[in-house]
Design an enzyme around this catalytic site. Sequence first.
Site, short mmCIF file in Angstrom:
data_model
loop_
_atom_site.label_atom_id
_atom_site.label_comp_id
_atom_site.label_asym_id
_atom_site.label_seq_id
_atom_site.Cartn_x
_atom_site.Cartn_y
_atom_site.Cartn_z
N THR A 148 -6.91 -8.87 74.58
CA THR A 148 -5.76 -7.95 74.50
C THR A 148 -5.98 -6.77 75.44
OG1 THR A 148 -6.81 -7.05 72.53
CG2 THR A 148 -4.92 -8.51 72.18
N GLY A 169 -11.77 -7.17 76.02
CA GLY A 169 -11.28 -8.34 75.27
C GLY A 169 -10.02 -8.92 75.87
N CYS A 208 -0.52 -11.27 65.17
CA CYS A 208 0.29 -12.21 65.96
C CYS A 208 0.95 -13.26 65.05
CB CYS A 208 -0.55 -12.85 67.04
SG CYS A 208 -2.17 -13.38 66.50
N ASN A 254 1.13 -15.15 71.86
CA ASN A 254 0.38 -14.30 70.92
C ASN A 254 -0.29 -13.09 71.61
OD1 ASN A 254 -1.16 -16.76 71.89
ND2 ASN A 254 -2.86 -15.43 71.31
#
Lengths: 55, 349, 349
Positions: free
Chosen positions: B16, B14, B153, B316
Amino acid sequence: MTATCTVCEAQVDLPNNCCEGELLICGDCGTELEVIALDPITVEEAPQVQEDWGE
Amino acid sequence: MNRKMPVIIWGATGFTGGELLRIIARHPYMEVAGAVSRSKAGTPIGAIHPHLRFAYQDVNFISPEEGGKIDAGLVFLALPHKAAAETAKKRLSTGQKVVDLSADFRLRDHEQYKRWYETEHPCPELLEGAVYGLPELHRQEMASAKLISGVGCNATSAIFALLPLAKAGIIENARIECRVGSSEGGAEAKEGSSHSLRSRSLRVVSPFLHRHMAEVIQELALPEENISMTVTAVELVRGIQCIAHVTLNRTLREADIWKLFRAQWSNEPFVSVSPAKPAHFRIPDPRFVLGSNRVLTGFALAEDGRRVIAASAIDNLLKGAAGSAVQSANIMCGAEETAGLEMMPLYPA
Amino acid sequence: MNRKMPVIIWGATGFTGGELLRIIARHPYMEVAGAVSRSKAGTPIGAIHPHLRFAYQDVNFISPEEGGKIDAGLVFLALPHKAAAETAKKRLSTGQKVVDLSADFRLRDHEQYKRWYETEHPCPELLEGAVYGLPELHRQEMASAKLISGVGCNATSAIFALLPLAKAGIIENARIECRVGSSEGGAEAKEGSSHSLRSRSLRVVSPFLHRHMAEVIQELALPEENISMTVTAVELVRGIQCIAHVTLNRTLREADIWKLFRAQWSNEPFVSVSPAKPAHFRIPDPRFVLGSNRVLTGFALAEDGRRVIAASAIDNLLKGAAGSAVQSANIMCGAEETAGLEMMPLYPA
């Protein structure tokens, strides 16, 4: 010698041979200050021409 | 710490997960010993993260089974909610330290978890020992923690906007507004996230309630009825600008608020208070922190001395996710907090 | 190199000046001893470069007079053409080493300079000793150089696309296309650069001729009549994608061209050849190098074995300007070439 920023009340160091009319920048809030008098030390927010970044 | 510490990233495909791979590729004390992905096991990392191909040459994603066998003291979990909690439980049981980027361990009260995430918490017994993943609030507890949660975030941006005012107990109410980028939605294709439908939108995705509010209420001890969180998707990929329309419960001077902001943030390695002048930089813009773990925060006080705009700007994927996770991991492993996180903001970009 | 080497940046208010300040703030061996700007002397660096305020707290721009007095072994010049040459001459006369980002010392032949830049070269006698600022082509001469030129960002992307084919002498002709971001135009407000007029444009700014061609002709030894350079401004702030429509002077197999690309680039610290698969990554996209000093290059060969698309992707402010300048300076000062330039690409962003 220090002056108190009129906007955020941080202490602003004055250069040693500072004179009236000199412009200082407050390191904390970025406001430009003008030295109005040296005895006692008084400063005022200097009128800053505002670049137009507005929409 | 001469040899680098091996770490494993679970859910590495993903955004992140990719950001963790990106940070750790240049981390002075950590190195990736395994990038776990059930769906992409055996696939080269560079096929999913093209910008990382050169840094992970000939390295493939591995399966959870392989991941479980690798001897690594620390794991990062970038898994969907619920799956994260179950994996965390197993990892902790093997003695590994866990930084979990999901929401599963952010809320101390599993009733709140159930309310906001509409599912039973799989292992509420772990909540007690979990530390909320924002170092600026919990660095002491992190040093001895085994399990550190992620951070929402949007919650992160709201906390950085409001903390000085909340701590001083002067917030009567706050209408929190988060303007957010598309990467918040994650890598999977969803209906609304196709470029043609998402680009140039001003899409109010939550008028009053957003589940990240639960973290703001918990961490700032603000009564729920006094706040609301509006989230608007804007023309950004990365970045959150939080603008909180605050009404104070007393009248203050500008200098009073400067003192609160200065006292709260002047010693923080990643936080800067925006200058009052030039005026167009006063309310922070995420453009100025893009690609860094930095936070910009600032405020403006109305003439009446009671209405304040308290604001913040973050990336973020970094301060709002992977950056705070690595910062927390640094503390948990006894390294200096800023290790591997001193990238400069990219501007203009 | 324990204590950091002081360097001075002349013309530090523009985009490349800001990028130099940004890179050197995290450079292991260099530190900024002065940021010179005639127009902004006395102004805080953070007022012009808001993303750098935290890294240059209480540091102001200085005047050329002050800059000239500082004892620093190396200066970077990010000045407009002609002013750069005059300043370089003075700096060199004081024994300082110079990396000049302008076009003034890129072309060995001052007649060509006059043709493409429509002005007499102020000090042609310096051209002899100047080294063209692309380390991948001139790292040996750079080690003993006193004056290293800048690189045109479009020229850089074209050189990285074409070098293997040009060196093998197999280019019959090439229609070079550069798709470019708005930051190429620099920081000053120009008519066409206002967001409303520039955003979403596909503006062909030069159909056949662009002055950066002169560097491509010089560095690749390609006859001018065989190439053209079309520049299109696209929806980007940073980034150049160069796509060269090449016709070969012989028929080749794909493997033959892979060998040429591999031989040229496999040992370069900043260059990667894009993989053949997945196909949508084959022709490089600047998104995958944004914010880094990296270069992606790649090619596709048509069925007929004669038509090739040779391509590259760079960040125009980094590998196309400030990144190559610092890379060259590293070599000139005996440091490892990659020092301070290993930032990871930022994606998605």
